[in-house]
Every structure is written in C-alpha cells, then in structure tokens.
Design an enzyme around this catalytic site. Structure first.
Site, PDB file in Angstrom:
ATOM      1  N   VAL A 144     -11.584   6.716 -18.910  1.00 28.70           N
ATOM      2  CA  VAL A 144     -10.616   5.780 -19.473  1.00 28.70           C
ATOM      3  C   VAL A 144     -11.092   4.360 -19.173  1.00 28.70           C
ATOM      4  CG1 VAL A 144      -8.165   5.174 -19.632  1.00 28.70           C
ATOM      5  CG2 VAL A 144      -8.822   7.437 -18.782  1.00 28.70           C
ATOM      6  N   TYR A 188     -12.946  12.442  -3.861  1.00 32.35           N
ATOM      7  CA  TYR A 188     -12.090  12.263  -5.045  1.00 32.35           C
ATOM      8  C   TYR A 188     -11.745  13.627  -5.641  1.00 32.35           C
ATOM      9  CZ  TYR A 188     -10.577  10.262  -9.585  1.00 32.35           C
ATOM     10  OH  TYR A 188      -9.874   9.907 -10.711  1.00 32.35           O
ATOM     11  N   LYS A 231      -7.984  15.155  -6.034  1.00 27.27           N
ATOM     12  CA  LYS A 231      -7.366  15.412  -7.344  1.00 27.27           C
ATOM     13  C   LYS A 231      -7.078  16.905  -7.556  1.00 27.27           C
ATOM     14  CE  LYS A 231      -7.158  11.140  -8.972  1.00 27.27           C
ATOM     15  NZ  LYS A 231      -5.865  10.473  -9.254  1.00 27.27           N
ATOM     16  N   ASP A 288       0.858  -1.196   0.000  1.00 25.49           N
ATOM     17  CA  ASP A 288       0.000   0.000   0.000  1.00 25.49           C
ATOM     18  C   ASP A 288       0.890   1.241   0.000  1.00 25.49           C
ATOM     19  OD1 ASP A 288      -1.657   2.134   0.589  1.00 25.49           O
ATOM     20  OD2 ASP A 288      -2.794   1.055   2.131  1.00 25.49           O
ATOM     21  N   ARG A 326       8.393  13.358  -1.857  1.00 23.93           N
ATOM     22  CA  ARG A 326       9.365  13.731  -0.822  1.00 23.93           C
ATOM     23  C   ARG A 326      10.534  12.743  -0.795  1.00 23.93           C
ATOM     24  NH1 ARG A 326       7.301  14.250   5.314  1.00 23.93           N
ATOM     25  NH2 ARG A 326       7.010  12.016   5.037  1.00 23.93           N
TER      26      ARG A 326
END
Ligand SMILES: NC(=O)c1ccc[n+]([C@@H]2O[C@H](COP(=O)([O-])OP(=O)(O)OC[C@H]3O[C@@H](n4cnc5c(N)ncnc54)[C@H](O)[C@@H]3O)[C@@H](O)[C@H]2O)c1
Length: 257
Positions: free
Chosen positions: A187, A154, A158, A62, A122
């Site tokens: 998509v 979401y 984004k 994850d 980072r």
C-alpha cells in the site's frame, strides 16, 4: 447500513496512510473519530475532519503504553456513544530473519503490532458488552498469511494479530461483538519512514526481503490507502453483520497466486 452516526470509533495510526483514510471515511459517514497516533500529525487529520464539518478528537501518544490506551478509551467513552475500534497502527521490522533480528526491533514490533491491539481490545470490550455489541477491525498484512512478506518480528506480530482476531471473534460473537482482520498487500503509505523513526534505525530498501517484496514476489499492484479504508468501513458497518473472524486479503489478488 453505512451510517455511523451515534458511534465513536477509535482509529490507531490515524495520522497517516490507511488509518488517516479510514478516519476521513468514517467521519464523512457520521462517526466521531478518535484520531490516535504517536505523531502530532493526528492534529492535522482532526483539522481536516472538523474543517469538513465532521467530529474528531486527537489522541497523541504511544498506543503500546497502558496509560495512553486508558486515556484514549476514556475520551471515547466520554462522548457517550457506542464504540468501535480499528487497530491499525503498525511498524515494519528491518526485513531480517530470526538470526539477525535485534532484541529492540523484536520487542518494539511485537509491542506495537500485537500487544497494543490486545490492550485496546481488552479496554473496549466491557463497553461494547454494556452497549449490546460492537465491531473491531485489525489491520494485519500479507505477513499475517505467509512467511515471505517481511522479517521474523513483523511476520510473527501479524500472524499473532490474526490469532487475536479469531479468538476475539469466537469468544464474544454471541454478545454481538465482531472482530475481523484485513490483510493488505503493498500500500502506498509512509510506513517505511514512520517505522524507521519509531525503530530509531533506517530500513534499507535493498536489504533482504525488502528488496524482493512485494512486486518481485508477484504482487499485482500497490493499493491506495483509500481502498483499504473502504474495506475497513465495510467490516465495521452493519452491512457486515454476519462477518466475524474473517481474515480478508485486500491485495488485488496477490495472495490468490
Ligand atoms: N503500507 C503497506 O504496504 C502495508 C501492507 C500491509 C499492512 N500494512 C499495515 O497497515 C497499517 C497502517 O500502516 P500504513 O501503511 O498506513 O503506514 P503509515 O506509516 O503511513 O501509518 C502508520 C501510522 O501509525 C503510527 N504509529 C506507529 N507506531 C505507533 C504507536 N506506537 N502509537 C501510535 N501510533 C503509532 C505512525 O506514526 C503512522 O502515523 C500497519 O499496521 C501496517 O503494518 C501496511
């Protein structure tokens, strides 16, 4: 300009959809690809790449966990190559507005879609600096640009990713580090099912904005993952050497309407 020999590129969410297509295209062009995914499908993509004569390493875990990020960046650094990064893994929310959004969905969406790209950015920046440069591409969404493409979680994640992109581009541009974001429309991928698995809950395709997105909102057509991958490959390449901080719609013109 489109040759990635001598580079190792981390692609998150590379076990499926846009990430898988990106991993295959980069490997064809000589990159060593770190195929990062929470799913075991990462191993299948590595087999596809190595079977075709390319170089790849699977990293299953994850990517919203610091320990997983450390491990996969260590694996990339161990190749001894210049690094690139594609922050592509992401999950949908359940197409709910703020009033209906559950804590768990909000936390999970923000953690995977925004915090994970931050953790990875980072982690790779010191290596890019030491190498004299590098390129990062973030997979945003139509929901990086507008409010009607998904639910609150979401959309916020984004939009946040667009902010991280611009800040990274401007802050490190003088050090030859570029950071750009693609904003796909619809998509054809597995996102509805993979998100349901990660969210531990079904996404009802007849629910809320899901029912009117994107074709009913004027989208021209859905894209194939390979079309998005080709744009990511361009942005990573030296052909895009002066493109930095761009938020690039790749949506057949949907957002132009
Ligand atoms: N499919 C679309 O219509 C669409 C539109 C706009 C933007 N996007 C964005 O494209 C990106 C790629 O999605 P896709 O459409 O190829 O979907 P996909 O579900 O086919 O692939 C996403 C991959 O990310 C992996 N993943 C999810 N959570 C993860 C985690 N915590 N750690 C590691 N891997 C994880 C999944 O297992 C999956 O293999 C996402 O960021 C998504 O938001 C997709």
């Amino acid at each position: 300009m489109n040759d990635f020999t001598g580079q190792t590129i981390i692609v998150t969410g590379a076990g499926s959809g846009i990430g898988r297509a990106t991993a295959l295209q980069l490997a064809e062009r000589g990159a060593h690809v770190i195929v990062a995914d929470i799913s075991e499908t990462a191993h299948g993509v590595v087999e596809e790449i190595t079977g075709a004569g390319g170089q790849a390493t699977a990293a299953v875990g994850d990517i919203s966990e610091q320990g997983v990020v450390d491990k996969l960046v260590d694996a990339a650094v161990a190749t001894g190559h210049r690094l690139g990064l594609v922050n592509n893994a992401g999950i949908m929310d359940k197409f709910d507005g703020a009033a209906e959004t559950e804590d768990a969905v909000w936390e999970r969406c923000l953690r995977i879609n925004l915090t994970a790209p931050f953790l990875l950015t980072r982690a790779v920046l010191p290596h890019m600096r030491a190498a004299g440069g590098g390129a990062i591409v973030n997979t945003g969404s139509a929901a990086s640009l507008r409010g009607a493409a998904a639910g609150a979680a979401y959309t916020a994640s984004k939009h946040g990713l667009a902010g991280l992109t611009r800040n990274t581009a401007y802050t490190y541009g003088r050090e030859n580090i570029r950071c750009n974001l693609i904003a796909p429309g619809g998509v054809e991928t597995n996102i509805m099912t993979t998100s349901a698995a990660v969210n531990e809950g079904e996404i009802d395709p007849s629910h809320g904005l899901a029912a009117i997105t994107p074709i009913h909102q004027g989208a021209i057509r859905n894209a194939r993952p390979e079309e998005l991958a080709a744009t990511i490959v361009f942005l990573l390449s030296d052909a895009a050497s002066n493109v930095n901080g761009a938020i690039l719609p790749v949506d057949a013109g949907w957002s132009a309407g």
